[in-house]
Scaffold this motif. Structure first.
Motif, PDB file in Angstrom:
ATOM      1  N   ALA A 194      38.762  44.449  45.754  1.00  6.33           N
ATOM      2  CA  ALA A 194      39.806  45.482  45.045  1.00  6.33           C
ATOM      3  C   ALA A 194      39.638  46.690  45.325  1.00  6.33           C
ATOM      4  O   ALA A 194      40.853  47.215  45.356  1.00  6.33           O
ATOM      5  CB  ALA A 194      39.827  44.913  43.654  1.00  6.33           C
ATOM      6  N   ALA A 195      38.502  47.304  45.190  1.00 11.14           N
ATOM      7  CA  ALA A 195      38.334  48.721  45.443  1.00 11.14           C
ATOM      8  C   ALA A 195      38.669  49.173  47.043  1.00 11.14           C
ATOM      9  O   ALA A 195      39.434  50.195  47.127  1.00 11.14           O
ATOM     10  CB  ALA A 195      37.133  49.086  45.269  1.00 11.14           C
ATOM     11  N   ASP A 196      38.261  48.181  47.836  1.00 12.16           N
ATOM     12  CA  ASP A 196      38.837  48.496  49.449  1.00 12.16           C
ATOM     13  C   ASP A 196      40.239  48.464  49.428  1.00 12.16           C
ATOM     14  O   ASP A 196      40.777  49.410  49.994  1.00 12.16           O
ATOM     15  CB  ASP A 196      38.243  47.372  50.417  1.00 12.16           C
ATOM     16  N   ALA A 197      40.864  47.784  48.837  1.00 12.25           N
ATOM     17  CA  ALA A 197      42.423  47.529  48.886  1.00 12.25           C
ATOM     18  C   ALA A 197      43.083  48.841  48.382  1.00 12.25           C
ATOM     19  O   ALA A 197      44.041  49.188  48.706  1.00 12.25           O
ATOM     20  CB  ALA A 197      43.016  46.289  48.065  1.00 12.25           C
ATOM     21  N   HIS A 198      42.404  49.581  47.458  1.00 10.23           N
ATOM     22  CA  HIS A 198      42.914  50.989  47.119  1.00 10.23           C
ATOM     23  C   HIS A 198      42.449  52.063  47.963  1.00 10.23           C
ATOM     24  O   HIS A 198      42.659  53.350  47.904  1.00 10.23           O
ATOM     25  CB  HIS A 198      42.330  51.172  45.636  1.00 10.23           C
ATOM     26  N   GLY A 199      41.900  51.993  49.000  1.00  8.12           N
ATOM     27  CA  GLY A 199      41.312  52.881  49.901  1.00  8.12           C
ATOM     28  C   GLY A 199      39.987  53.432  49.967  1.00  8.12           C
ATOM     29  O   GLY A 199      39.723  54.180  50.408  1.00  8.12           O
ATOM     30  N   VAL A 200      39.334  52.746  48.891  1.00  8.09           N
ATOM     31  CA  VAL A 200      37.678  53.285  48.828  1.00  8.09           C
ATOM     32  C   VAL A 200      36.895  52.765  49.833  1.00  8.09           C
ATOM     33  O   VAL A 200      37.135  51.760  50.466  1.00  8.09           O
ATOM     34  CB  VAL A 200      37.350  52.501  47.371  1.00  8.09           C
ATOM     35  N   ASP A 201      35.945  53.629  50.503  1.00  9.91           N
ATOM     36  CA  ASP A 201      35.137  53.274  51.649  1.00  9.91           C
ATOM     37  C   ASP A 201      34.043  52.875  50.734  1.00  9.91           C
ATOM     38  O   ASP A 201      33.224  53.461  50.163  1.00  9.91           O
ATOM     39  CB  ASP A 201      34.897  54.715  52.370  1.00  9.91           C
ATOM     40  N   ILE A 202      33.340  51.448  51.332  1.00  9.95           N
ATOM     41  CA  ILE A 202      32.338  50.856  50.731  1.00  9.95           C
ATOM     42  C   ILE A 202      31.228  50.995  52.107  1.00  9.95           C
ATOM     43  O   ILE A 202      31.472  50.189  53.389  1.00  9.95           O
ATOM     44  CB  ILE A 202      32.551  49.602  50.308  1.00  9.95           C
ATOM     45  N   ILE A 203      30.176  51.667  52.049  1.00  9.94           N
ATOM     46  CA  ILE A 203      29.609  52.216  52.906  1.00  9.94           C
ATOM     47  C   ILE A 203      28.204  51.368  52.709  1.00  9.94           C
ATOM     48  O   ILE A 203      27.449  51.992  51.984  1.00  9.94           O
ATOM     49  CB  ILE A 203      29.355  53.664  53.265  1.00  9.94           C
ATOM     50  N   GLN A 204      27.794  50.459  53.566  1.00 12.52           N
ATOM     51  CA  GLN A 204      26.498  49.692  53.286  1.00 12.52           C
ATOM     52  C   GLN A 204      25.421  50.267  54.232  1.00 12.52           C
ATOM     53  O   GLN A 204      25.797  50.972  55.505  1.00 12.52           O
ATOM     54  CB  GLN A 204      26.758  48.208  53.590  1.00 12.52           C
ATOM     55  N   ASN A 205      24.258  49.970  54.019  1.00  9.46           N
ATOM     56  CA  ASN A 205      22.868  50.572  54.614  1.00  9.46           C
ATOM     57  C   ASN A 205      23.037  52.111  54.822  1.00  9.46           C
ATOM     58  O   ASN A 205      22.783  52.281  55.844  1.00  9.46           O
ATOM     59  CB  ASN A 205      23.027  49.919  56.352  1.00  9.46           C
ATOM     60  N   CYS A 206      23.447  52.590  53.717  1.00  6.86           N
ATOM     61  CA  CYS A 206      23.482  54.013  53.813  1.00  6.86           C
ATOM     62  C   CYS A 206      22.450  54.543  52.490  1.00  6.86           C
ATOM     63  O   CYS A 206      23.274  54.512  51.266  1.00  6.86           O
ATOM     64  CB  CYS A 206      24.862  54.526  53.703  1.00  6.86           C
ATOM     65  N   GLU A 207      21.313  54.964  52.694  1.00  7.96           N
ATOM     66  CA  GLU A 207      20.585  55.271  51.498  1.00  7.96           C
ATOM     67  C   GLU A 207      20.690  56.687  51.376  1.00  7.96           C
ATOM     68  O   GLU A 207      20.658  57.860  52.433  1.00  7.96           O
ATOM     69  CB  GLU A 207      19.008  54.939  51.813  1.00  7.96           C
ATOM     70  N   VAL A 208      20.543  56.968  50.069  1.00  9.72           N
ATOM     71  CA  VAL A 208      20.793  58.774  49.828  1.00  9.72           C
ATOM     72  C   VAL A 208      19.290  59.084  49.789  1.00  9.72           C
ATOM     73  O   VAL A 208      18.618  58.447  48.744  1.00  9.72           O
ATOM     74  CB  VAL A 208      21.607  58.676  48.323  1.00  9.72           C
ATOM     75  N   THR A 209      19.139  60.129  50.403  1.00 13.04           N
ATOM     76  CA  THR A 209      17.765  60.644  50.344  1.00 13.04           C
ATOM     77  C   THR A 209      17.759  61.980  49.810  1.00 13.04           C
ATOM     78  O   THR A 209      16.331  62.430  49.569  1.00 13.04           O
ATOM     79  CB  THR A 209      17.413  61.010  51.885  1.00 13.04           C
ATOM     80  N   GLY A 210      18.771  62.554  49.401  1.00 21.25           N
ATOM     81  CA  GLY A 210      18.593  63.875  48.685  1.00 21.25           C
ATOM     82  C   GLY A 210      19.982  64.215  48.340  1.00 21.25           C
ATOM     83  O   GLY A 210      20.905  63.734  48.390  1.00 21.25           O
ATOM     84  N   PHE A 211      20.226  65.510  47.612  1.00 14.06           N
ATOM     85  CA  PHE A 211      21.320  65.773  47.137  1.00 14.06           C
ATOM     86  C   PHE A 211      21.577  67.229  47.615  1.00 14.06           C
ATOM     87  O   PHE A 211      20.995  68.058  48.028  1.00 14.06           O
ATOM     88  CB  PHE A 211      21.533  65.849  45.543  1.00 14.06           C
ATOM     89  N   VAL A 212      22.883  67.619  47.729  1.00 12.79           N
ATOM     90  CA  VAL A 212      23.417  68.960  48.398  1.00 12.79           C
ATOM     91  C   VAL A 212      23.656  69.728  47.123  1.00 12.79           C
ATOM     92  O   VAL A 212      24.666  69.336  46.401  1.00 12.79           O
ATOM     93  CB  VAL A 212      24.430  68.898  49.529  1.00 12.79           C
ATOM     94  N   GLY A 213      23.237  70.856  47.098  1.00  7.94           N
ATOM     95  CA  GLY A 213      23.481  71.892  45.949  1.00  7.94           C
ATOM     96  C   GLY A 213      24.050  73.041  46.511  1.00  7.94           C
ATOM     97  O   GLY A 213      23.945  73.412  47.486  1.00  7.94           O
ATOM     98  N   HIS A 214      25.031  73.674  45.472  1.00 13.02           N
ATOM     99  CA  HIS A 214      25.501  75.009  45.805  1.00 13.02           C
ATOM    100  C   HIS A 214      25.538  75.776  44.272  1.00 13.02           C
ATOM    101  O   HIS A 214      26.190  75.221  43.476  1.00 13.02           O
ATOM    102  CB  HIS A 214      27.117  74.624  46.348  1.00 13.02           C
TER     103      HIS A 214
END
Length: 418
Positions: A194-214
């Motif tokens: 249902a999320a994909d049908a709304h245009g949401v990108d579901i990206i698998q095998n994508c681990e978050v390793t850190g955050f970008v700060g400003h």
């Protein structure tokens, strides 16, 4: 998105079921999103869906380090209930129950929601009195609840131990008829589709390793697929909440523990309800395939592994046999573990954090699966509006500092005791 229906099943049968569309796209990350949700489990996917459905925010990415449904959303005992006592919990979980009741229609996906009812057995007069207090609180909040005496429990659950030699005699039970179970992987798949049908990108095998700060603001994430910039970032990573929180500079009151679940060999229909043991932390139901699904306590040590130890297996089986002696003849065919993020009061955290642009959804302890739709609904509202949904206002992170804990079990500030 192709709409599922009896007609679509018939039409695709004519082509040997070879022309079905993919349930969701295999998306690759774009350089910028309005919102990134870290965690592709039930809560993360539900949040993405409700961001699009309720708030019109469709430039959203869900980042999952493994595969959709591979975390806690697929590693639980599938129980859904709203028999809570304390203000805050009561309203939130009943809202979740109402969302469950319409979820298959809302997602156009059969989540196999079975409102078979849940009984929690009472094993002393005092415990039955406490259950009466809980039942009255539930009724005052418009939630169905009944108190059953011993004879009524025996008529409904004749397979329990009512003998004079029972380890803990049964005095009665509290019953919620609208409680039940749902197919956990179907919940993940339904929200993903249902999320994909709304245009949401579901990206698998994508681990978050850190955050970008400003400055003092989070403006994106570093991943194994590169840097992705976002207006807002939401964390919904269950047992790894403290790990990601540390990477962002948050110190969270969370411990991670393993919770095991078990399935027996299949047998003919026997257990029509969800049954919880009032004399110990043990609960069971029967799956559509016939196996008994059993659950118990968390393992008593911190861990990020999806497997547990033999001590909890022994304790769970002891409780199973004490409540329902006939299970002693069954074999366990598989078991698994999920990683629980336990808070000091066993209640969750949903709120904006002190870091601008970063939002937190975690600390679900044992309640994560049953909370999935309400968690997604309220977290999406919180992200979209920059302030908590009224239903999750009590779940703010600063309640621990201010002494406004929501200790449903009355055990105190010890995560491992919950």
């Amino acid at each position: 998105m192709a709409r599922y229906s009896a007609f679509s099943i018939f039409r695709n049968a004519l082509s040997g079921q070879k022309n079905w569309q993919r349930a969701w796209r295999a998306a690759e990350p774009k350089p910028f999103y309005d919102v990134i949700i870290v965690g592709g489990g039930g809560h993360g996917l539900a949040t993405a869906f409700y961001l699009a459905e309720n708030h019109g925010i469709r430039n959203v990415a869900v980042l999952e380090k493994g595969y959709v449904g591979g975390g806690n959303v697929g590693r639980n005992t599938t129980v859904i209930r709203s028999n809570y006592l304390l203000d805050g919990n009561t309203q939130f979980y009943e809202f979740s129950m109402k969302l469950w009741e319409g979820m298959s229609q809302a997602l156009n996906f059969n989540i196999m929601f079975s409102q078979r009812g849940q009984l929690v057995t009472a094993h002393s007069a005092d415990q039955l009195g406490a259950f009466s207090h809980r039942a009255n609180i539930m009724r005052l909040n418009g939630i169905d609840s009944d108190i059953l005496d011993r004879d009524e429990v025996q008529r409904m659950l004749p397979y329990l131990d009512y003998s004079d030699t029972a380890r803990f005699p049964i005095y009665g039970a509290i019953f919620q008829g609208r409680a039940g179970t749902a197919r956990h992987d179907a919940v993940a798949w339904g929200y993903a589709r249902a999320a994909d049908a709304h245009g949401v990108d579901i990206i698998q095998n994508c681990e978050v390793t850190g955050f970008v700060g400003h400055g003092d603001r989070i403006v994106g994430v570093e991943t194994t697929k590169g840097r992705i910039v976002a207006g807002k970032v939401g964390l919904a990573v269950a047992g790894h909440t403290s790990v990601l929180g540390t990477k962002a500079g948050l110190q969270l009151p969370i411990e991670s523990h393993v919770l095991q679940a078990f399935v027996t060999e299949p047998l003919k229909p026997l257990v029509d309800h969800v049954v919880a043991y009032g004399a110990g932390h043990y609960y069971l139901s029967q799956s559509d395939k016939g196996g008994l699904v059993l659950g118990g306590d968390i393992d008593g040590y911190n861990s990020y592994a999806q497997r547990g130890n033999l001590g909890v297996i022994r304790e769970t089986m002891e409780a199973a046999i004490a409540l329902m002696p006939c299970v002693s003849r069954l074999r366990i065919v598989r078991h698994w573990g999920g990683v629980m993020d336990m808070t000091p009061d066993a209640s969750p955290i949903i709120c904006p954090t002190a870091i601008d642009g970063l939002y937190l959804n975690g600390g679900w302890c044992y309640g994560g699966f049953k909370a999935t739709p309400a968690s997604g609904w309220c977290f999406a509202h919180t992200i979209a509006n920059g302030k908590p949904h009224p239903l999750v206002a009590p779940y703010s992170l600063d309640r621990f500092r201010a002494g406004r804990t929501i200790d449903e079990a009355g055990i105190g500030p010890f995560a491992w005791l919950h």
